[in-house]
Design a protein around this motif. Structure first.
Motif, mmCIF file in Angstrom:
data_model
loop_
_atom_site.group_PDB
_atom_site.id
_atom_site.type_symbol
_atom_site.label_atom_id
_atom_site.label_comp_id
_atom_site.label_asym_id
_atom_site.label_seq_id
_atom_site.Cartn_x
_atom_site.Cartn_y
_atom_site.Cartn_z
ATOM 1 N N UNK A 1 0.435 -1.246 0.091
ATOM 2 C CA UNK A 1 0.035 -0.255 0.125
ATOM 3 C C UNK A 1 1.058 1.252 -0.088
ATOM 4 N N UNK A 2 1.906 1.040 0.944
ATOM 5 C CA UNK A 2 2.939 2.524 0.974
ATOM 6 C C UNK A 2 3.575 2.396 -0.473
ATOM 7 N N UNK A 3 4.182 1.186 -1.339
ATOM 8 C CA UNK A 3 4.704 1.462 -2.050
ATOM 9 C C UNK A 3 6.162 1.146 -1.602
ATOM 10 N N UNK A 4 6.186 1.101 -0.027
ATOM 11 C CA UNK A 4 7.624 0.384 0.355
ATOM 12 C C UNK A 4 8.099 0.044 1.329
ATOM 13 N N UNK A 5 8.758 -0.797 1.688
ATOM 14 C CA UNK A 5 8.593 -1.464 2.220
ATOM 15 C C UNK A 5 9.340 -0.935 3.730
ATOM 16 N N UNK A 6 9.062 -0.400 5.111
ATOM 17 C CA UNK A 6 9.658 0.671 5.975
ATOM 18 C C UNK A 6 9.821 -0.431 7.395
ATOM 19 N N UNK A 7 9.053 -1.822 7.457
ATOM 20 C CA UNK A 7 9.349 -2.777 8.759
ATOM 21 C C UNK A 7 10.593 -2.893 9.257
#
Length: 137
Positions: A28-34
């Motif tokens: 959904x964000x387009x980026x993996x912030x995990x």
């Protein structure tokens, strides 16, 4: 019979994927912030590490000592004086006492100041209460 080579494994590149929630948020964000969120997450600390700082910030030790002075004042000092004078606080060894009239202020300062100071110093020590300041109010 000919040997058939085993299929080779496919190795995934990048960090291992988290649970379904993490994957959906990353899409959904387009980026993996995990990995970033995991690195920035505050670590849990023991209450015994935090409590002294919290108590210091709240100045509970000062409030406790004020309450202790009032308790000793009410039990140790003459009831006639207690009826007209109450401690309001302590700062740097000076006990501040509020007296309800100038007549009682004059009586206490002239005749009872030394006796009151001696009794309180006997209970708390000479370093805790070094002098008493009486005020009408």
């Amino acid at each position: 019979m000919a040997l058939i080579p085993k299929p080779f494994r496919k190795y995934k590149l990048g960090p291992p994927k988290g649970d379904a929630r993490q994957r959906i948020l990353a899409q959904w964000r387009g980026v993996d912030f995990a990995p970033i969120e995991k690195g920035q997450a505050m670590r849990a600390r023991k209450a015994s590490e935090l409590l002294p700082k919290v108590l210091k910030d709240m100045r509970l030790d000062n409030h406790r000592s004020d309450a202790e002075v009032v308790k000793v004042w009410n039990n140790l000092i003459d009831p006639m004086i207690v009826a007209h004078a109450q401690p309001t606080g302590i700062n740097k060894g000076t006990l501040f006492v509020s007296v309800d009239s100038s007549v009682w202020l004059n009586e206490i300062v002239r005749y009872r100041r030394k006796e009151i100071l001696d009794r309180l110093q006997h209970s708390f020590g000479r370093d805790f209460i070094t002098k008493i300041s009486f005020r009408v109010g």
